[in-house]
Design a protein around this motif. Structure first.
Motif, PDB file in Angstrom:
ATOM      1  N   ARG A  20      -5.241  25.438  15.528  1.00 11.27           N
ATOM      2  CA  ARG A  20      -5.999  26.672  15.739  1.00 11.27           C
ATOM      3  C   ARG A  20      -6.785  26.578  17.051  1.00 11.27           C
ATOM      4  NH1 ARG A  20      -8.143  26.703  11.204  1.00 11.27           N
ATOM      5  NH2 ARG A  20      -6.623  28.047  10.173  1.00 11.27           N
ATOM      6  N   THR A  21      -7.365  25.406  17.298  1.00 12.05           N
ATOM      7  CA  THR A  21      -8.076  25.187  18.562  1.00 12.05           C
ATOM      8  C   THR A  21      -7.105  25.198  19.736  1.00 12.05           C
ATOM      9  OG1 THR A  21      -9.738  23.843  17.420  1.00 12.05           O
ATOM     10  CG2 THR A  21      -9.597  23.614  19.816  1.00 12.05           C
ATOM     11  N   THR A  22      -5.937  24.585  19.544  1.00  9.50           N
ATOM     12  CA  THR A  22      -4.914  24.603  20.593  1.00  9.50           C
ATOM     13  C   THR A  22      -4.526  26.033  20.943  1.00  9.50           C
ATOM     14  OG1 THR A  22      -4.026  22.479  19.814  1.00  9.50           O
ATOM     15  CG2 THR A  22      -2.610  23.804  21.230  1.00  9.50           C
ATOM     16  N   THR A  23      -4.367  26.853  19.917  1.00  2.06           N
ATOM     17  CA  THR A  23      -4.030  28.264  20.136  1.00  2.06           C
ATOM     18  C   THR A  23      -5.106  28.960  20.956  1.00  2.06           C
ATOM     19  OG1 THR A  23      -2.866  28.325  18.010  1.00  2.06           O
ATOM     20  CG2 THR A  23      -3.449  30.439  18.996  1.00  2.06           C
ATOM     21  N   LEU A  24      -6.363  28.712  20.612  1.00  6.59           N
ATOM     22  CA  LEU A  24      -7.475  29.329  21.336  1.00  6.59           C
ATOM     23  C   LEU A  24      -7.487  28.895  22.796  1.00  6.59           C
ATOM     24  CD1 LEU A  24     -10.030  31.069  21.260  1.00  6.59           C
ATOM     25  CD2 LEU A  24     -11.311  29.024  20.575  1.00  6.59           C
ATOM     26  N   LEU A  25      -7.222  27.619  23.048  1.00  9.01           N
ATOM     27  CA  LEU A  25      -7.194  27.120  24.426  1.00  9.01           C
ATOM     28  C   LEU A  25      -6.069  27.769  25.227  1.00  9.01           C
ATOM     29  CD1 LEU A  25      -7.895  23.319  23.834  1.00  9.01           C
ATOM     30  CD2 LEU A  25      -9.411  24.977  24.928  1.00  9.01           C
ATOM     31  N   PHE A  26      -4.913  27.901  24.608  1.00  8.46           N
ATOM     32  CA  PHE A  26      -3.797  28.552  25.295  1.00  8.46           C
ATOM     33  C   PHE A  26      -4.127  30.015  25.601  1.00  8.46           C
ATOM     34  CE2 PHE A  26      -0.804  25.123  23.953  1.00  8.46           C
ATOM     35  CZ  PHE A  26      -0.220  24.917  25.191  1.00  8.46           C
ATOM     36  N   ILE A  27      -4.809  30.678  24.676  1.00  9.79           N
ATOM     37  CA  ILE A  27      -5.165  32.080  24.900  1.00  9.79           C
ATOM     38  C   ILE A  27      -6.146  32.207  26.064  1.00  9.79           C
ATOM     39  CG2 ILE A  27      -6.394  34.057  23.919  1.00  9.79           C
ATOM     40  CD1 ILE A  27      -5.219  33.299  21.206  1.00  9.79           C
ATOM     41  N   LEU A  28      -7.178  31.359  26.069  1.00  9.91           N
ATOM     42  CA  LEU A  28      -8.232  31.462  27.078  1.00  9.91           C
ATOM     43  C   LEU A  28      -7.775  30.996  28.461  1.00  9.91           C
ATOM     44  CD1 LEU A  28     -11.342  30.222  25.043  1.00  9.91           C
ATOM     45  CD2 LEU A  28     -10.699  32.576  25.604  1.00  9.91           C
ATOM     46  N   ILE A  29      -6.958  29.948  28.508  1.00 15.23           N
ATOM     47  CA  ILE A  29      -6.600  29.341  29.792  1.00 15.23           C
ATOM     48  C   ILE A  29      -5.277  29.868  30.335  1.00 15.23           C
ATOM     49  CG2 ILE A  29      -6.057  27.143  30.931  1.00 15.23           C
ATOM     50  CD1 ILE A  29      -8.060  25.797  29.102  1.00 15.23           C
ATOM     51  N   TYR A  30      -4.366  30.246  29.445  1.00 18.82           N
ATOM     52  CA  TYR A  30      -3.056  30.729  29.885  1.00 18.82           C
ATOM     53  C   TYR A  30      -2.892  32.233  29.675  1.00 18.82           C
ATOM     54  CZ  TYR A  30      -1.053  26.081  30.670  1.00 18.82           C
ATOM     55  OH  TYR A  30      -0.784  24.839  31.164  1.00 18.82           O
ATOM     56  N   LEU A  31      -2.992  32.663  28.424  1.00 22.50           N
ATOM     57  CA  LEU A  31      -2.608  34.029  28.084  1.00 22.50           C
ATOM     58  C   LEU A  31      -3.446  35.081  28.806  1.00 22.50           C
ATOM     59  CD1 LEU A  31      -0.712  35.738  26.346  1.00 22.50           C
ATOM     60  CD2 LEU A  31      -2.443  35.696  24.547  1.00 22.50           C
TER      61      LEU A  31
END
Length: 213
Positions: free
Chosen positions: A139-150
């Motif tokens: 879930r944290t990994t998903t959040l990081l991908f959203i904030l930094i990539y998406l």
């Protein structure tokens, strides 16, 4: 879900991690003659894309749920196009295809969507296996991908597409400062590695729960 499903996911996740690093780290040089030639990557994007494709294909084969299979099918399709794009990027021609900028940016948006779908699928896999700590980590990994990539890259891709539609140029030259972004873009990938390690550790600590998934 089969008892050894989580164990079967560890190697593919490692492949995806290392393949992703090859895509993030970009050092290349060009060799051209009369406007045609090749691009040589020290950290080859095509190899990285191939590793990711192999990894996601193996993950898709794991029987988790219909939703999981749908998400991973999307990820596999996008990964295949990413590999084709990485291969063709090594060839430099004098007459590039006019639609290439459009296709590249549309593919970029699809890749961002595939990253999100992948993270959601991994959370689902952990949830079915009752690996709560690993699920929270993903879930944290998903959040990081959203904030930094998406979010930032998605807005950038949309801005480029808008400029192309208006037949205008859109360039962002960060210069040497771009090197400072490399560690930032590695954060989600590193956390993916951490989440994978937690999944592996939790699976080995409680194999009985996986069998009940």
């Amino acid at each position: 879900m089969k008892p050894h499903a989580v164990d079967a996911s560890i190697l593919p996740l490692r492949l995806i991690f290392w393949g992703g690093l090859l895509l993030v780290i970009d050092f290349h040089f060009l060799q051209t003659v009369n406007g045609e030639g090749f691009r040589f990557d020290l950290f080859n994007d095509a190899v990285g894309a191939l590793m990711i494709l192999v990894g996601v294909c193996k993950l898709r084969a794991i029987d988790v749920s219909d939703g999981y299979r749908t998400l991973m099918t999307l990820v596999v399709c996008v990964s295949a196009f990413t590999l084709l794009d990485a291969v063709q990027a090594h060839v430099i021609t004098r007459d590039p295809w006019e639609l290439t900028p459009w296709l590249q940016n549309l593919l970029g948006l699809a890749e961002l969507g595939a990253i999100l779908a992948f993270c959601v699928a991994m959370r689902g896999l952990c949830g079915r296996a009752d690996l709560r700590r690993a699920a929270q980590s993903f879930r944290t990994t998903t959040l990081l991908f959203i904030l930094i990539y998406l979010v930032p890259l998605g807005l950038f891709r949309l801005a480029v597409l808008a400029a192309l539609a208006r037949q205008e140029s859109f360039n962002v030259d960060l210069g040497p400062a771009a090197l400072l972004l490399i560690p930032v873009f590695m954060i989600p990938a590193i956390h993916l590695f951490v989440s994978t390690s937690r999944m592996e550790a939790d699976a080995r600590a409680a194999p009985g729960r996986i069998a009940l998934g």
